[in-house]
Design a protein around this motif. Structure first.
Motif, PDB file in Angstrom:
ATOM      1  N   UNK A   1     -10.344  -1.356  -6.071  1.00 41.17           N
ATOM      2  CA  UNK A   1      -9.526  -2.003  -7.096  1.00 41.17           C
ATOM      3  C   UNK A   1      -9.134  -1.016  -8.185  1.00 41.17           C
ATOM      4  N   UNK A   2     -10.076  -0.150  -8.578  1.00 42.90           N
ATOM      5  CA  UNK A   2      -9.798   0.822  -9.628  1.00 42.90           C
ATOM      6  C   UNK A   2      -8.744   1.833  -9.178  1.00 42.90           C
ATOM      7  N   UNK A   3      -8.804   2.276  -7.921  1.00 41.26           N
ATOM      8  CA  UNK A   3      -7.815   3.228  -7.403  1.00 41.26           C
ATOM      9  C   UNK A   3      -6.430   2.594  -7.355  1.00 41.26           C
ATOM     10  N   UNK A   4      -6.385   1.320  -6.984  1.00 43.28           N
ATOM     11  CA  UNK A   4      -5.106   0.613  -6.940  1.00 43.28           C
ATOM     12  C   UNK A   4      -4.544   0.450  -8.356  1.00 43.28           C
ATOM     13  N   UNK A   5      -5.401   0.092  -9.295  1.00 43.89           N
ATOM     14  CA  UNK A   5      -4.945  -0.090 -10.673  1.00 43.89           C
ATOM     15  C   UNK A   5      -4.459   1.232 -11.272  1.00 43.89           C
ATOM     16  N   UNK A   6      -5.165   2.316 -11.001  1.00 41.45           N
ATOM     17  CA  UNK A   6      -4.759   3.626 -11.524  1.00 41.45           C
ATOM     18  C   UNK A   6      -3.409   4.050 -10.952  1.00 41.45           C
ATOM     19  N   UNK A   7      -3.220   3.821  -9.639  1.00 44.86           N
ATOM     20  CA  UNK A   7      -1.953   4.172  -9.004  1.00 44.86           C
ATOM     21  C   UNK A   7      -0.809   3.357  -9.588  1.00 44.86           C
ATOM     22  N   UNK A   8      -1.057   2.071  -9.807  1.00 47.20           N
ATOM     23  CA  UNK A   8      -0.027   1.209 -10.374  1.00 47.20           C
ATOM     24  C   UNK A   8       0.379   1.664 -11.770  1.00 47.20           C
ATOM     25  N   UNK A   9      -0.600   1.966 -12.614  1.00 47.48           N
ATOM     26  CA  UNK A   9      -0.273   2.321 -13.992  1.00 47.48           C
ATOM     27  C   UNK A   9       0.519   3.621 -14.074  1.00 47.48           C
ATOM     28  N   UNK A  10       0.204   4.570 -13.199  1.00 49.12           N
ATOM     29  CA  UNK A  10       0.964   5.827 -13.189  1.00 49.12           C
ATOM     30  C   UNK A  10       2.409   5.589 -12.760  1.00 49.12           C
ATOM     31  N   UNK A  11       2.596   4.769 -11.717  1.00 48.53           N
ATOM     32  CA  UNK A  11       3.956   4.526 -11.223  1.00 48.53           C
ATOM     33  C   UNK A  11       4.740   3.625 -12.169  1.00 48.53           C
ATOM     34  N   UNK A  12       4.063   2.639 -12.766  1.00 52.58           N
ATOM     35  CA  UNK A  12       4.743   1.759 -13.715  1.00 52.58           C
ATOM     36  C   UNK A  12       5.237   2.552 -14.922  1.00 52.58           C
TER      37      UNK A  12
ATOM     38  N   UNK B   1       0.837  -1.206   0.000  1.00 54.02           N
ATOM     39  CA  UNK B   1       0.000   0.000   0.000  1.00 54.02           C
ATOM     40  C   UNK B   1       0.869   1.252   0.000  1.00 54.02           C
ATOM     41  N   UNK B   2       1.968   1.182   0.773  1.00 53.51           N
ATOM     42  CA  UNK B   2       2.893   2.321   0.824  1.00 53.51           C
ATOM     43  C   UNK B   2       3.580   2.521  -0.522  1.00 53.51           C
ATOM     44  N   UNK B   3       3.995   1.417  -1.142  1.00 51.59           N
ATOM     45  CA  UNK B   3       4.689   1.488  -2.424  1.00 51.59           C
ATOM     46  C   UNK B   3       3.818   2.177  -3.477  1.00 51.59           C
ATOM     47  N   UNK B   4       2.544   1.802  -3.532  1.00 50.66           N
ATOM     48  CA  UNK B   4       1.638   2.346  -4.550  1.00 50.66           C
ATOM     49  C   UNK B   4       0.998   3.661  -4.124  1.00 50.66           C
TER      50      UNK B   4
ATOM     51  N   UNK C   1       9.466  -3.358  -7.746  1.00 57.00           N
ATOM     52  CA  UNK C   1       8.748  -3.259  -6.475  1.00 57.00           C
ATOM     53  C   UNK C   1       7.297  -2.853  -6.685  1.00 57.00           C
ATOM     54  N   UNK C   2       7.077  -1.907  -7.597  1.00 57.29           N
ATOM     55  CA  UNK C   2       5.718  -1.467  -7.909  1.00 57.29           C
ATOM     56  C   UNK C   2       4.903  -2.616  -8.490  1.00 57.29           C
ATOM     57  N   UNK C   3       5.508  -3.368  -9.421  1.00 56.64           N
ATOM     58  CA  UNK C   3       4.805  -4.491 -10.050  1.00 56.64           C
ATOM     59  C   UNK C   3       4.534  -5.606  -9.045  1.00 56.64           C
ATOM     60  N   UNK C   4       5.523  -5.888  -8.188  1.00 58.44           N
ATOM     61  CA  UNK C   4       5.352  -6.901  -7.143  1.00 58.44           C
ATOM     62  C   UNK C   4       4.194  -6.522  -6.214  1.00 58.44           C
ATOM     63  N   UNK C   5       4.152  -5.251  -5.811  1.00 57.09           N
ATOM     64  CA  UNK C   5       3.091  -4.778  -4.913  1.00 57.09           C
ATOM     65  C   UNK C   5       1.730  -4.875  -5.572  1.00 57.09           C
ATOM     66  N   UNK C   6       1.673  -4.510  -6.859  1.00 56.20           N
ATOM     67  CA  UNK C   6       0.390  -4.565  -7.571  1.00 56.20           C
ATOM     68  C   UNK C   6      -0.088  -6.004  -7.736  1.00 56.20           C
ATOM     69  N   UNK C   7       0.836  -6.932  -7.974  1.00 60.05           N
ATOM     70  CA  UNK C   7       0.449  -8.328  -8.128  1.00 60.05           C
ATOM     71  C   UNK C   7      -0.181  -8.882  -6.856  1.00 60.05           C
ATOM     72  N   UNK C   8       0.169  -8.333  -5.713  1.00 55.75           N
ATOM     73  CA  UNK C   8      -0.465  -8.739  -4.453  1.00 55.75           C
ATOM     74  C   UNK C   8      -1.834  -8.085  -4.310  1.00 55.75           C
ATOM     75  N   UNK C   9      -1.886  -6.765  -4.489  1.00 57.52           N
ATOM     76  CA  UNK C   9      -3.115  -6.032  -4.202  1.00 57.52           C
ATOM     77  C   UNK C   9      -4.173  -6.177  -5.284  1.00 57.52           C
ATOM     78  N   UNK C  10      -3.791  -6.609  -6.479  1.00 56.15           N
ATOM     79  CA  UNK C  10      -4.772  -6.763  -7.562  1.00 56.15           C
ATOM     80  C   UNK C  10      -5.483  -8.111  -7.509  1.00 56.15           C
ATOM     81  N   UNK C  11      -4.949  -9.038  -6.722  1.00 55.12           N
ATOM     82  CA  UNK C  11      -5.556 -10.362  -6.567  1.00 55.12           C
ATOM     83  C   UNK C  11      -6.336 -10.382  -5.256  1.00 55.12           C
ATOM     84  N   UNK C  12      -7.656 -10.554  -5.305  1.00 50.89           N
ATOM     85  CA  UNK C  12      -8.469 -10.493  -4.074  1.00 50.89           C
ATOM     86  C   UNK C  12      -7.998 -11.446  -2.990  1.00 50.89           C
ATOM     87  N   UNK C  13      -7.618 -12.677  -3.359  1.00 50.68           N
ATOM     88  CA  UNK C  13      -7.173 -13.658  -2.376  1.00 50.68           C
ATOM     89  C   UNK C  13      -5.843 -13.249  -1.749  1.00 50.68           C
ATOM     90  N   UNK C  14      -4.882 -12.840  -2.584  1.00 52.19           N
ATOM     91  CA  UNK C  14      -3.577 -12.450  -2.061  1.00 52.19           C
ATOM     92  C   UNK C  14      -3.675 -11.175  -1.221  1.00 52.19           C
TER      93      UNK C  14
END
Length: 323
Positions: free
Chosen positions: A33-44, A22-25, A64-77
């Protein structure tokens, strides 16, 4: 003399240095989910290798940004991480999305070979395409409702289309679909229009084989529509066939937008082949004449949700019997 650390000790040291996703993104634990995806795409885009050649710090940030997004974009993870931190998330299961435009010929050839062998490889849209869209320097073609357009887009390039819908179209529902008769790989993209006049990537659908064609579609019908993430299912099956059976419907994820407002909207077709251009046909449709089909789809989506819950309950009972 310095002591040599084992591979496992080095791995543990790396894990301890990880920052909170959460801190990374730059998002909160309550972010959508949309806010997380938007933050990831800007940082990526900011730290993408295309824009930061020979900059190891930017490369580390991109990972690090991609690793963080892969966790937060998956509901189970995300749920597992929120409950027990990194210990609940297997680092080996985190996969980077590849930008084919930055790989070079040899690495692209290896990626294509692995793909042919059935290894799921996630690819991302070229940073060059995203930056040109954000700067408002892309050519946008008109796409009239109900009129199919057939084109060929070069690899790692995009064709942009503007679709205008009325209030009646917005209420009835709207679909944008793309097909390739020669089974080209492509991505269907939807962009938000920024106040600066540029475009930022909002939604992305990868093409999938359906019979004798590859296709992708975005459905804005006023109710949740689900899509199947086949990569997720393939990876689960490779790791644990038994678990893959119970998780088969977990690959159905709700699309992020359920409706569009009246006005002009921008879509794009991105060529995702490894070496060649992608042939495609794109069409935008108002769902006004398709009331019955829309209601049938609504019923099917409800059945998918019901079956997914039933499978989850059955898995719990199965595990209790065999453990």
């Amino acid at each position: 003399m310095p002591t040599n650390r084992s591979k496992s000790e080095k791995h543990e040291a790396t894990k301890q240095l990880r920052r909170d996703p959460y801190e990374v993104l730059g998002v909160t634990r309550n972010s959508t989910d949309q806010e997380i995806k938007s933050a990831y795409r800007k940082m990526a885009l900011k730290y993408h290798p295309d824009k930061n050649a020979n900059d190891p710090k930017a490369a580390d940030m991109f990972k690090e940004v991609t690793f963080s997004y892969n966790i937060l974009s998956d509901p189970d993870k995300r749920r597992q991480y929120d409950t027990a931190g990194f210990q609940a998330v297997e680092s080996e299961s985190q996969d980077l999305e590849l930008d084919l435009s930055s790989l070079g010929a040899v690495n692209t050839m290896f990626a294509a070979l692995f793909s042919k062998l059935g290894v799921p490889i996630k690819t991302t849209v070229s940073a060059t395409v995203l930056e040109e869209a954000l700067n408002g320097v892309v050519t946008i073609r008109p796409l009239p409702l109900g009129q199919a357009i057939t084109k060929k887009v070069e690899k790692q390039c995009a064709h942009f289309y503007a679709v205008t819908i009325t209030e009646a179209d917005a209420r009835a529902g709207f679909v944008c679909q793309v097909q390739s008769s020669d089974k080209s790989k492509f991505k269907l993209l939807y962009f938000d229009q920024e106040e600066t006049g540029g475009l930022s990537l909002c939604l992305q659908e990868d093409s999938a084989k359906t019979g004798k064609v590859t296709s992708a579609g975005m459905y804005f019908l006023g109710f949740p529509v689900y899509r199947l993430d086949q990569t997720l299912n393939s990876m689960a099956a490779a790791k644990d066939p038994d678990a893959a059976f119970f998780k088969k419907l977990d690959g159905f994820q709700p699309c992020e937008l359920t409706e569009l407002k009246a006005g002009t909207h921008v879509f794009a077709v991105y060529g995702d082949n490894f070496f060649k251009s992608a042939s495609y046909t794109i069409e935008a449709l108002s769902c006004g004449p398709f009331t019955e089909e829309k209601e049938n789809l609504r019923a099917v989506e409800a059945q998918i949700l019901t079956k997914r819950v039933e499978l989850s309950k059955f898995e719990t009972e199965y595990r209790e019997v065999w453990t």
